[in-house]
Motif scaffolding. Structure first.
Motif, PDB file in Angstrom:
ATOM      1  N   TRP A  93       0.806  -1.229   0.000  1.00 31.39           N
ATOM      2  CA  TRP A  93       0.000   0.000   0.000  1.00 31.39           C
ATOM      3  C   TRP A  93       0.839   1.279   0.000  1.00 31.39           C
ATOM      4  O   TRP A  93       0.298   2.367   0.099  1.00 31.39           O
ATOM      5  CB  TRP A  93      -0.935   0.000   1.215  1.00 31.39           C
ATOM      6  N   ASN A 102      -0.133   4.601  -2.183  1.00 33.16           N
ATOM      7  CA  ASN A 102      -1.489   4.458  -2.730  1.00 33.16           C
ATOM      8  C   ASN A 102      -2.359   5.691  -2.518  1.00 33.16           C
ATOM      9  O   ASN A 102      -3.349   5.879  -3.211  1.00 33.16           O
ATOM     10  CB  ASN A 102      -2.192   3.247  -2.114  1.00 33.16           C
ATOM     11  N   SER A 148       1.680   5.470   4.835  1.00 36.00           N
ATOM     12  CA  SER A 148       0.458   5.680   4.043  1.00 36.00           C
ATOM     13  C   SER A 148      -0.693   6.114   4.944  1.00 36.00           C
ATOM     14  O   SER A 148      -1.685   5.393   5.105  1.00 36.00           O
ATOM     15  CB  SER A 148       0.080   4.398   3.285  1.00 36.00           C
ATOM     16  N   HIS A 189      -7.663  -0.993  -2.889  1.00 37.00           N
ATOM     17  CA  HIS A 189      -6.574  -1.943  -3.122  1.00 37.00           C
ATOM     18  C   HIS A 189      -6.792  -3.096  -2.157  1.00 37.00           C
ATOM     19  O   HIS A 189      -6.643  -2.960  -0.948  1.00 37.00           O
ATOM     20  CB  HIS A 189      -5.225  -1.275  -2.878  1.00 37.00           C
ATOM     21  N   ASN A 249      -9.714  -2.638  -9.805  1.00 35.05           N
ATOM     22  CA  ASN A 249      -8.848  -1.970  -8.825  1.00 35.05           C
ATOM     23  C   ASN A 249      -7.640  -2.844  -8.522  1.00 35.05           C
ATOM     24  O   ASN A 249      -7.642  -4.040  -8.842  1.00 35.05           O
ATOM     25  CB  ASN A 249      -9.598  -1.635  -7.534  1.00 35.05           C
TER      26      ASN A 249
END
Length: 244
Positions: A20, A23, A47, A85, A127
């Protein structure tokens, strides 16, 4: 920090968290214990804009407690809009990322029934989808999946549906993989400390792409280890899923 002080499970948590990285503000939908810990570690550190879920319809906080409800209608809107995600499991996965969570054996008379196709096709075509495999073996990493649930690179290309198709990474208890090999085939990115490239190749039912010398999976920082051990998983549930 020395590598001997970090468990295999902690390397896996860090490797899942890295899925991730960068992202931005998306729905992180981890399915499984180690991916859930990884998503929470990513939000705690690099993140911070991630929106965390329990992998289904609940929104959760950094400590995993429920903070809200995300109805499936809204959840699926985010799926089809690409703002999600997901990290799924895989009963089987092949060199191009085709994934099977439906059945083992012939479709008309399977030897084993699994979860069913569920949302895997729409996930993979709309996705980013990564995968987590807690037991890396030739039974999971196969030359050809018995049934396609999640769509791999070759089939997406054949069907002309590659615009939003993205498979960032696969994490197993042995290493980390992406699909930057020839023809978007699976490539070995790193091995976890204590694992050799030969071990990974022997446990894989197809030829993995390699790019020079394969490094070790990166070590967690002292701060990341503290978060994993004291905040995210003080009960050490991670070691039940991945043993060194």
């Amino acid at each position: 920090m020395t590598t001997t002080s970090v468990t295999r499970a902690e390397y896996c948590v860090v490797a899942c968290a890295e899925a991730w990285r960068g992202n931005g503000e998306v729905l992180a939908s981890p399915m499984g214990l180690i991916p859930s810990f990884g998503a929470r570690l990513a939000k705690h550190t690099f993140s911070p804009d991630l929106l965390l879920t329990d992998g289904e319809a609940l929104l959760v906080g950094l400590d995993g407690t429920t903070e809200g409800w995300l109805p499936y209608r809204r959840h699926l809107t985010m799926v089809t809009g690409g703002k999600r995600h997901v990290m799924m499991g895989a009963g089987q996965i092949d060199r191009f990322g085709n994934q099977n969570i439906s059945c083992i054996g012939d479709w008309e008379r399977p030897a084993r029934q699994l979860l069913g196709v569920r949302g895997a096709p729409v996930n993979t075509l709309n996705n980013p989808v990564s995968y987590w495999v807690p037991r890396h073996s030739t039974r999971v990493f196969v030359e050809r999946v018995d049934m396609v649930s999640g769509v791999g690179h070759d089939r997406a290309a054949e069907a002309g549906v590659t615009r939003f198709h993205r498979l960032p990474r696969v994490v197993s208890d042995l290493g980390v993989f992406d699909f930057t090999g020839p023809g978007h085939s699976m490539r070995l990115v790193s091995v976890h400390p204590g694992v050799t490239v030969e071990q990974v190749r022997a446990a894989t039912g197809f030829e993995l792409a390699l790019a020079g010398e394969v490094p070790y999976t990166r070590e967690p920082s002292d701060g990341e280890l503290r978060l994993i051990r004291e905040v995210i998983d003080p009960g050490e549930l991670r070691d039940r899923e991945v043993r060194g």
